[in-house]
Write a protein that holds these residues in place. Sequence first.
Motif, PDB file in Angstrom:
ATOM      1  N   GLN A 167       1.048   2.646   4.687  1.00 37.10           N
ATOM      2  CA  GLN A 167       1.812   1.401   4.633  1.00 37.10           C
ATOM      3  C   GLN A 167       1.660   0.667   3.314  1.00 37.10           C
ATOM      4  OE1 GLN A 167       1.767  -1.378   7.944  1.00 37.10           O
ATOM      5  NE2 GLN A 167       2.466  -3.011   6.595  1.00 37.10           N
ATOM      6  N   CYS A 168       0.454   0.669   2.730  1.00 35.66           N
ATOM      7  CA  CYS A 168       0.296  -0.006   1.438  1.00 35.66           C
ATOM      8  C   CYS A 168       1.239   0.590   0.401  1.00 35.66           C
ATOM      9  CB  CYS A 168      -1.147   0.106   0.947  1.00 35.66           C
ATOM     10  SG  CYS A 168      -2.234  -1.185   1.574  1.00 35.66           S
ATOM     11  N   ARG A 169       1.434   1.902   0.478  1.00 33.07           N
ATOM     12  CA  ARG A 169       2.318   2.561  -0.493  1.00 33.07           C
ATOM     13  C   ARG A 169       3.783   2.288  -0.173  1.00 33.07           C
ATOM     14  NH1 ARG A 169      -3.172   3.770   0.023  1.00 33.07           N
ATOM     15  NH2 ARG A 169      -3.860   4.300  -2.088  1.00 33.07           N
ATOM     16  N   ILE A 170       4.137   2.277   1.108  1.00 33.43           N
ATOM     17  CA  ILE A 170       5.517   1.939   1.472  1.00 33.43           C
ATOM     18  C   ILE A 170       5.803   0.485   1.111  1.00 33.43           C
ATOM     19  CG2 ILE A 170       7.055   1.553   3.442  1.00 33.43           C
ATOM     20  CD1 ILE A 170       6.093   4.117   4.637  1.00 33.43           C
ATOM     21  N   ILE A 328      -0.172  -8.688   1.166  1.00 29.11           N
ATOM     22  CA  ILE A 328      -1.298  -9.074   2.025  1.00 29.11           C
ATOM     23  C   ILE A 328      -1.236  -8.344   3.359  1.00 29.11           C
ATOM     24  CG2 ILE A 328      -2.351 -10.995   3.287  1.00 29.11           C
ATOM     25  CD1 ILE A 328      -1.368 -12.847   1.011  1.00 29.11           C
ATOM     26  N   SER A 329      -0.057  -8.311   3.974  1.00 31.18           N
ATOM     27  CA  SER A 329       0.067  -7.697   5.301  1.00 31.18           C
ATOM     28  C   SER A 329      -0.172  -6.195   5.240  1.00 31.18           C
ATOM     29  CB  SER A 329       1.448  -7.982   5.892  1.00 31.18           C
ATOM     30  OG  SER A 329       2.452  -7.240   5.235  1.00 31.18           O
ATOM     31  N   ALA A 330       0.274  -5.542   4.171  1.00 27.10           N
ATOM     32  CA  ALA A 330       0.078  -4.100   4.053  1.00 27.10           C
ATOM     33  C   ALA A 330      -1.403  -3.757   3.938  1.00 27.10           C
ATOM     34  CB  ALA A 330       0.840  -3.565   2.841  1.00 27.10           C
ATOM     35  N   SER A 331      -2.141  -4.565   3.199  1.00 31.14           N
ATOM     36  CA  SER A 331      -3.583  -4.331   3.079  1.00 31.14           C
ATOM     37  C   SER A 331      -4.260  -4.456   4.441  1.00 31.14           C
ATOM     38  CB  SER A 331      -4.192  -5.341   2.102  1.00 31.14           C
ATOM     39  OG  SER A 331      -3.614  -5.207   0.815  1.00 31.14           O
ATOM     40  N   ARG A 335      -5.883  -1.300   6.630  1.00 28.86           N
ATOM     41  CA  ARG A 335      -7.319  -1.424   6.901  1.00 28.86           C
ATOM     42  C   ARG A 335      -7.608  -1.347   8.396  1.00 28.86           C
ATOM     43  NH1 ARG A 335     -11.933  -3.154   4.384  1.00 28.86           N
ATOM     44  NH2 ARG A 335     -13.488  -4.214   5.671  1.00 28.86           N
ATOM     45  N   TYR A 336      -6.758  -2.029   9.191  1.00 29.48           N
ATOM     46  CA  TYR A 336      -7.012  -2.113  10.634  1.00 29.48           C
ATOM     47  C   TYR A 336      -6.021  -1.290  11.461  1.00 29.48           C
ATOM     48  CZ  TYR A 336     -10.027  -5.967   9.202  1.00 29.48           C
ATOM     49  OH  TYR A 336     -11.000  -6.717   8.602  1.00 29.48           O
ATOM     50  N   GLN A 337      -5.117  -0.564  10.796  1.00 30.88           N
ATOM     51  CA  GLN A 337      -4.149   0.300  11.482  1.00 30.88           C
ATOM     52  C   GLN A 337      -3.362  -0.470  12.548  1.00 30.88           C
ATOM     53  OE1 GLN A 337      -3.671   3.858  10.543  1.00 30.88           O
ATOM     54  NE2 GLN A 337      -4.549   2.662   8.878  1.00 30.88           N
ATOM     55  N   CYS A 338      -2.762  -1.587  12.125  1.00 30.56           N
ATOM     56  CA  CYS A 338      -2.049  -2.455  13.075  1.00 30.56           C
ATOM     57  C   CYS A 338      -0.587  -2.623  12.657  1.00 30.56           C
ATOM     58  CB  CYS A 338      -2.739  -3.806  13.193  1.00 30.56           C
ATOM     59  SG  CYS A 338      -3.053  -4.636  11.617  1.00 30.56           S
ATOM     60  N   ARG A 339       0.198  -1.553  12.736  1.00 30.91           N
ATOM     61  CA  ARG A 339       1.613  -1.633  12.363  1.00 30.91           C
ATOM     62  C   ARG A 339       2.371  -2.590  13.276  1.00 30.91           C
ATOM     63  NH1 ARG A 339      -0.670   0.949   8.247  1.00 30.91           N
ATOM     64  NH2 ARG A 339      -0.816   3.209   8.469  1.00 30.91           N
ATOM     65  N   ALA A 377      12.166 -11.388   6.955  1.00 24.21           N
ATOM     66  CA  ALA A 377      13.113 -10.271   6.936  1.00 24.21           C
ATOM     67  C   ALA A 377      12.626  -9.130   6.059  1.00 24.21           C
ATOM     68  CB  ALA A 377      14.480 -10.766   6.462  1.00 24.21           C
ATOM     69  N   PHE A 378      12.110  -9.462   4.877  1.00 23.98           N
ATOM     70  CA  PHE A 378      11.671  -8.409   3.958  1.00 23.98           C
ATOM     71  C   PHE A 378      10.270  -7.900   4.299  1.00 23.98           C
ATOM     72  CE2 PHE A 378      15.239  -9.951   1.626  1.00 23.98           C
ATOM     73  CZ  PHE A 378      15.668  -8.879   0.857  1.00 23.98           C
ATOM     74  N   GLY A 379       9.452  -8.737   4.929  1.00 17.90           N
ATOM     75  CA  GLY A 379       8.104  -8.310   5.279  1.00 17.90           C
ATOM     76  C   GLY A 379       8.048  -7.373   6.459  1.00 17.90           C
TER      77      GLY A 379
END
Length: 488
Positions: A167-170, A328-331, A335-339, A377-379
Motif C-alpha cells: 500500500q505504501c507503494r500504491i 500518513i494512512s499508507a504508513s 505497518r498494521y495491515q489495516c486496509r 475521495a483521493f485518500g
Amino acid sequence: MVASIPSAASNDLNDFDGLQKSSQTDSEGTTLENVVWRKFDFRILPLCTSFFFLAALDKTNIANARLAGLQPTLAMSNYQFTVLLTVDFIPYLLAQLPCALVLKHVGPNLMMPAMATLWGVVSASQGFVHNYAGLMLCRIFLGFIEGGILPAIVLYLSTFYPRQRLQCRIMAFFSSASLASAFSGLLAAAISGMGGRENRPGWAWIFIIEGVISIAFGLVSFFLLPRSPTSARFLTEKERVYIVSTLKDAGSVSADDIEDSFSWTEVGRAATSPHVWFLGMISFLSGATVFGLVYFEPTIVASLGYVGNQGQLMSVPPFALAFVLSVISASISDRYQCRGYNTMFFSFLQVIGFSIFYAATSSQVRYASLFFFVPGAFGVAPPLMTWIANNSAPHARRATSVGSNFVITNLGGILATWLLGVISRPPLYTSATIAFIVMSIIMVVFSVVNWAYLRRENHLKAERRESTTKDEEPEGLGDRSAWFVYSL
C-alpha cells in the motif's frame, strides 16, 4: 480443462530456472531486506509514479484548459463539455481489463513506455484543434491509450513488492494524482500566460507543453524500466534469489509459471469472488467522487468566487492535504495491515465534507469543506486498490480483479460527469452533493461488509489448517487456499 498462455519472455518473474536458492543467515536476510526494497523504491517506484502523474496530468488538464478559455473558444455548451468527458471515459474503461490481462505476456517494460509516448502525442495534439469535433477525436484516442496504465502499474508493483509492503507503494504513485491536480493548477496558471504566442491561446499551450513532457518521459523510460525483478540489472544474483523467495512466501507470486499464466478459469473465479464484488461497489462510488473532483474541482472553486488565476491557485491546497493524509494512512496501513479501516476512514471523511458543503450558506465554509471531501475521495483509492490486489491470486485472477474494478471505477466517473456537468448547477450543486453524501455512506457500509466477510473467511481457513495439511489441499486454489490469509 484450463487453457493457458505461457509468457513470451524468458526472464519473466516466475522463470527461475537459473536461480538456485542458497542458505542465508538471519543477518544476511536482514541486510538484503534493507537493500532490495530500497533499490526498488529508488529505481522502480519513481518511474511508476511518473507514469501515473503524467497520465493524470494529461487526462485532467482539460479542466484547467476550460478555466483558461477552452470552452468559449470552441463554442462549447456545458452539455457538450459533459459529452466530451463521457466520450473520454468509454474507451478508457474498455481498454483497462484487456490491458491488465495481456500485460504480463507483452511485457510492462515495453507496454507502459509505449503508452506514455503515444498518449503524450495525442495530448499535445489537443493544442492544435480548431473545433469541437477535433477535440472529441483526440479525447477518444487519449482514453484508449491511457486506459490500461492504472491497472498496469498496480499489477507491475505487485510483482516487485510482497503484499504487506504494497500500500505504501500504491499510495506513492496514486498520490501523484492529487499532486497532478494540484500541480496542474499551478502549471496552468503559468502556461496560460503564454497565450498569443504562435497565435495560439493559453489553453492550447497547456495541452502542448504537458503532452511534450509525456513524450520525452515515455521515450526515456524504454531504457529504464525492467520487465521483472529477475531482469533488473541493478540487482545481484543473491538479491534476486531473496526477492523470489520473499514474493513466493508472501503469496505475491505463485510457486510456478504455469499457475501464474493466463487462464479463463481464473477469470471466472475472480468474477465469482464475493469480495471482488463488494470492493467493486466501493470502486464505482469512489470513481464517481474522484473523477467528479478531478474534472470539476476547479469549476467548483470558481463558483465560490475565486476566478482566473486565483481560481487555479485556490484549487491547489485541498489536493496538497490529500497527498499528506495519503502518506500518513499508507504508513499506518502497511505497518498494521489495516486496509479496511483506512477505506472506512476516508469514506467517512467524504460524508463529513459533502455534508458541510450541502449545509453551508457561505462560500468560505463551502471552500473549507473541500479539505474534507477532496482528501477523502483521493485518500480512499490507495487502500482500496491495495485491498483488491492483496486478496486475489494467482496472477490471472489478480489481473481480472484489478482490471474489472478499474472498469467499474470509470463507470462511476461517467455518472459524475453528468451529475456535476448537467444535472446539478453551480454554485450549490445540490443534487450532486446529496448523491455524493449517499454514495459515501454506502462506501462506509460496504467497507464494513467486506471487512467482516474476509475476517470470517480467515477464521474458516484457520479451522481448515488445523484439520488438514498443505500437501493434502488441492492445487490451484490461489487466494481460496487455507494457507492464503486475506488482508483486512
